[in-house]
Design an enzyme around this catalytic site. Structure first.
Site, PDB file in Angstrom:
ATOM      1  N   ARG A  75      15.544  52.304  45.254  1.00 57.12           N
ATOM      2  CA  ARG A  75      14.550  53.128  44.568  1.00 57.12           C
ATOM      3  C   ARG A  75      13.393  52.245  44.125  1.00 57.12           C
ATOM      4  O   ARG A  75      13.580  51.279  43.394  1.00 57.12           O
ATOM      5  CB  ARG A  75      15.193  53.827  43.358  1.00 57.12           C
ATOM      6  CG  ARG A  75      14.204  54.632  42.558  1.00 57.12           C
ATOM      7  CD  ARG A  75      14.856  55.521  41.494  1.00 57.12           C
ATOM      8  NE  ARG A  75      13.800  56.227  40.812  1.00 57.12           N
ATOM      9  CZ  ARG A  75      13.399  55.995  39.555  1.00 57.12           C
ATOM     10  NH1 ARG A  75      14.030  55.117  38.798  1.00 57.12           N
ATOM     11  NH2 ARG A  75      12.379  56.656  39.052  1.00 57.12           N
ATOM     12  N   HIS A 119       5.153  56.188  39.047  1.00 55.04           N
ATOM     13  CA  HIS A 119       5.881  55.502  37.976  1.00 55.04           C
ATOM     14  C   HIS A 119       4.829  54.850  37.071  1.00 55.04           C
ATOM     15  O   HIS A 119       4.762  53.640  36.939  1.00 55.04           O
ATOM     16  CB  HIS A 119       6.860  54.489  38.563  1.00 55.04           C
ATOM     17  CG  HIS A 119       7.961  54.050  37.626  1.00 55.04           C
ATOM     18  ND1 HIS A 119       9.297  54.094  37.955  1.00 55.04           N
ATOM     19  CD2 HIS A 119       7.921  53.546  36.366  1.00 55.04           C
ATOM     20  CE1 HIS A 119      10.021  53.622  36.944  1.00 55.04           C
ATOM     21  NE2 HIS A 119       9.212  53.278  35.968  1.00 55.04           N
ATOM     22  N   GLU A 164      10.066  59.973  34.698  1.00 60.79           N
ATOM     23  CA  GLU A 164      10.009  60.148  33.251  1.00 60.79           C
ATOM     24  C   GLU A 164       8.675  60.680  32.733  1.00 60.79           C
ATOM     25  O   GLU A 164       7.931  59.967  32.051  1.00 60.79           O
ATOM     26  CB  GLU A 164      10.338  58.824  32.546  1.00 60.79           C
ATOM     27  CG  GLU A 164      11.688  58.257  32.942  1.00 60.79           C
ATOM     28  CD  GLU A 164      12.056  56.998  32.152  1.00 60.79           C
ATOM     29  OE1 GLU A 164      11.185  56.440  31.465  1.00 60.79           O
ATOM     30  OE2 GLU A 164      13.231  56.591  32.219  1.00 60.79           O
ATOM     31  N   ASN A 291      17.729  59.160  34.158  1.00 58.33           N
ATOM     32  CA  ASN A 291      17.755  57.782  33.661  1.00 58.33           C
ATOM     33  C   ASN A 291      18.425  57.798  32.301  1.00 58.33           C
ATOM     34  O   ASN A 291      17.979  58.495  31.392  1.00 58.33           O
ATOM     35  CB  ASN A 291      16.337  57.214  33.512  1.00 58.33           C
ATOM     36  CG  ASN A 291      15.610  57.117  34.852  1.00 58.33           C
ATOM     37  OD1 ASN A 291      16.229  57.233  35.913  1.00 58.33           O
ATOM     38  ND2 ASN A 291      14.312  56.887  34.802  1.00 58.33           N
ATOM     39  N   TYR A 293      20.025  55.323  29.172  1.00 61.03           N
ATOM     40  CA  TYR A 293      20.198  53.999  28.573  1.00 61.03           C
ATOM     41  C   TYR A 293      21.018  54.036  27.283  1.00 61.03           C
ATOM     42  O   TYR A 293      21.895  53.220  27.081  1.00 61.03           O
ATOM     43  CB  TYR A 293      18.834  53.353  28.300  1.00 61.03           C
ATOM     44  CG  TYR A 293      18.128  52.961  29.581  1.00 61.03           C
ATOM     45  CD1 TYR A 293      18.397  51.742  30.190  1.00 61.03           C
ATOM     46  CD2 TYR A 293      17.232  53.823  30.198  1.00 61.03           C
ATOM     47  CE1 TYR A 293      17.782  51.376  31.382  1.00 61.03           C
ATOM     48  CE2 TYR A 293      16.605  53.459  31.390  1.00 61.03           C
ATOM     49  CZ  TYR A 293      16.882  52.233  31.975  1.00 61.03           C
ATOM     50  OH  TYR A 293      16.287  51.891  33.154  1.00 61.03           O
ATOM     51  N   GLU A 361      18.523  55.532  37.042  1.00 66.99           N
ATOM     52  CA  GLU A 361      18.400  54.275  36.298  1.00 66.99           C
ATOM     53  C   GLU A 361      19.515  54.198  35.268  1.00 66.99           C
ATOM     54  O   GLU A 361      19.800  55.169  34.570  1.00 66.99           O
ATOM     55  CB  GLU A 361      17.075  54.160  35.519  1.00 66.99           C
ATOM     56  CG  GLU A 361      15.864  53.896  36.366  1.00 66.99           C
ATOM     57  CD  GLU A 361      14.585  53.765  35.539  1.00 66.99           C
ATOM     58  OE1 GLU A 361      14.651  53.338  34.369  1.00 66.99           O
ATOM     59  OE2 GLU A 361      13.520  54.105  36.075  1.00 66.99           O
TER      60      GLU A 361
HETATM   61  C1  PNW Z   1      12.680  53.237  31.864  1.00 70.79           C
HETATM   62  N1  PNW Z   1       9.930  53.594  25.915  1.00 70.79           N
HETATM   63  O1  PNW Z   1      12.266  54.015  30.819  1.00 70.79           O
HETATM   64  C2  PNW Z   1      11.642  53.080  32.918  1.00 70.79           C
HETATM   65  O2  PNW Z   1      11.721  54.034  33.933  1.00 70.79           O
HETATM   66  C3  PNW Z   1      11.577  51.682  33.472  1.00 70.79           C
HETATM   67  O3  PNW Z   1      10.313  51.493  34.036  1.00 70.79           O
HETATM   68  C4  PNW Z   1      11.897  50.672  32.389  1.00 70.79           C
HETATM   69  O4  PNW Z   1      11.690  49.354  32.786  1.00 70.79           O
HETATM   70  C5  PNW Z   1      13.331  50.914  31.966  1.00 70.79           C
HETATM   71  O5  PNW Z   1      13.441  52.202  31.439  1.00 70.79           O
HETATM   72  C6  PNW Z   1      13.844  49.947  30.909  1.00 70.79           C
HETATM   73  O6  PNW Z   1      13.124  50.103  29.720  1.00 70.79           O
HETATM   74  C7  PNW Z   1      11.723  53.761  29.603  1.00 70.79           C
HETATM   75  O7  PNW Z   1       9.993  54.619  25.175  1.00 70.79           O
HETATM   76  C8  PNW Z   1      11.884  54.791  28.719  1.00 70.79           C
HETATM   77  O8  PNW Z   1       9.327  52.574  25.554  1.00 70.79           O
HETATM   78  C9  PNW Z   1      11.306  54.748  27.498  1.00 70.79           C
HETATM   79  C10 PNW Z   1      10.541  53.645  27.158  1.00 70.79           C
HETATM   80  C11 PNW Z   1      10.373  52.598  28.034  1.00 70.79           C
HETATM   81  C12 PNW Z   1      10.965  52.661  29.257  1.00 70.79           C
END
Ligand code: PNW
Length: 453
Positions: A75, A119, A164, A291, A293, A361
């Site tokens: 991706r 992106h 996102e 995605n 986290y 992700e």
């Molecule tokens: C992702 N924020 O989302 C992105 O898709 C990637 O580009 C990024 O590197 C990865 O997460 C790790 O951070 C994010 O609110 C979602 O600052 C939210 C944020 C940043 C990245």
């Protein structure tokens, strides 16, 4: 972890501005991230994506590393300003050729290209005409999407419109922590709507080629109240609207969320909503990328600005800083794999028409360890894969998993400080060194192949 079904796709992910560098090569135009990086204080350490991992020049080496890793899919994202330097009209052939060469090299190694069309690197020329606040940008995106679709349609079958939209709109135009650095209410909500509209119209336009599939990638996580009090529960619901339902209800539910007008009363007059938009946004999809986290923990808090007319879109009376007592990554994100299972089950339960899901992700940043022995990352990935598997057992149609990220890269407002890669990048020499997690993932993939052969 040997029990993923055969046909399950295994991959890794990156994005254009975070790895490519080569910002002045082959006619590439300026993006909002080039501009944002020049704003003093916007990015930690004054870092920029001007060189990043120099992937624009070193891509053959990177493709070799992907081949050795043994992934089924890769991706990445296409940089709009490489294809249309000013975001409209004129097409830069050399930009398209770069992605053609990349896709061909991937396919030669049996790796499926899984591109995302956007992106976050909007051509700066479009920002100067209002950016995503403006409905016209959605029309420009449709044109760009069809240019790329025509140029790569013989090499790519899975087409993702946006990564996102929450971050592009709310973090970029509401919070101001990302490009273009605006702190607005109505503008950020308009941006969210226009991103969804651009997605729907572009899919409608690209559809028609036999075998092509279309999807969108959303960042998702449960919004959990910090207590059972009515106020905290209501705050978590507002947060869920901001982060998730303003996107997922129009995409998969054919409606705008019922609490939207109440939460944003006085912030926006909703003039960006036109007749027919919901039908366009709700275009049927072949997959949705998620995605994940970490879980969001939400408490009630007063509005920072008591006047809705000047309030930003993120000022909805919440506090998301009260984190639970669990291990954290270098980003200070709590490690909570169960939140992934909850995310997937929650989506499935809320939207009966949810398309098949890819985890596009999942990953973590940790401080570098001697000898590239990143056991914490291995633990994180193993536990999240197990959580994903649990959701599948409970009936979620999950089709694949992508680790964020293949390489260390430009982590947006954090610059190069945080490292997410399975592969370490030395930004002085551009040397790539696979970490222990790369070898671990390689072994997981090899085992999967053996068990499903
Ligand atoms: C992702 N924020 O989302 C992105 O898709 C990637 O580009 C990024 O590197 C990865 O997460 C790790 O951070 C994010 O609110 C979602 O600052 C939210 C944020 C940043 C990245």
């Amino acid at each position: 972890m040997t029990d993923f079904p055969s046909g399950f796709r295994w991959g890794v992910a990156t994005s254009s501005y975070q790895i490519e560098g080569g910002v002045a090569e082959d006619g590439r135009g300026r993006s909002i991230w080039d501009a944002f990086c020049e704003v003093p204080g916007a990015v930690a350490g004054g870092d920029t994506g001007a060189v990043a991992c120099d992937h624009y020049h070193r891509w053959p080496l990177d493709v070799a590393l992907l081949g050795d890793l043994g992934v089924d899919a890769y991706r990445f994202s296409v940089a709009w300003p490489r294809v249309q330097p000013t975001g409209a009209g004129l097409v830069e052939r050399r930009g398209l050729d770069f992605y053609r060469r990349l896709c061909e090299a991937l396919l030669e190694r049996g790796i499926e290209p899984f591109p995302t069309l956007y992106h976050w690197d909007l051509p700066q020329a479009l920002e100067e005409r209002g950016g995503w606040r403006s409905r016209d940008t959605a029309m420009r995106f449709v044109e760009y999407a069809t240019v790329v679709h025509d140029a790569l349609g013989d090499l790519v079958t899975k087409w993702t419109t946006f990564n996102e939209p929450y971050v592009s709109s709310i973090v970029g135009y509401g919070e101001g922590r990302h490009a273009p650095g605006a702190r607005e209410g109505h503008g950020a909500l308009a941006a969210a709507h226009h991103l969804l509209l651009a997605h729907g119209l572009a899919v409608r336009e690209m559809r028609g080629v036999e075998g092509h599939e279309f999807g969108i990638v959303l960042n998702q996580s449960p919004s959990v109240p910090v207590s059972a009090s009515e106020r905290d529960v209501a705050a978590a619901r507002r947060h869920d609207l901001l982060l998730r339902r303003q996107f997922t209800d129009p995409l998969f539910g054919g409606r705008y969320p019922e609490d939207y007008e109440e939460v944003f009363a006085g912030v926006t007059d909703l003039s960006f909503r036109h007749d027919g938009d919901l039908a366009a946004i709700g275009v049927p999809l072949d997959y949705v990328g998620i995605n994940y986290y970490y879980r969001q923990h939400v408490a009630d808090a007063p509005h920072r600005d008591p006047d809705p007319a000047t309030r930003t879109a993120i000022d909805i009376g919440i506090d998301t800083t009260r984190l639970p007592d669990v291990p954290r990554t270098a980003m200070n994100w709590p490690v909570e794999p169960a939140g992934l299972t909850e995310t997937l089950l929650g989506l499935r339960d809320r939207y009966p028409d949810l398309p098949p899901v890819y985890l596009t992700e999942n990953g973590c940043a940790y401080p570098d360890r001697p000898g590239f022995a990143d056991q914490e990352r291995i633990d994180y990935l193993r536990d999240h894969l197990a959580a994903a598997r649990e959701a599948m057992t409970a009936g979620v149609d999950l089709r694949g998993y992508f680790v964020w990220s293949f390489l260390d890269n430009f982590e947006w407002a954090h610059g190069y400080k945080h490292r997410f890669g399975l592969v370490h990048v030395d930004y002085e020499t551009q040397d790539r060194t696979p970490r222990a997690s790369y070898h671990w993932y390689r072994e997981v993939l090899a085992r999967q192949r053996r068990s499903t052969d």
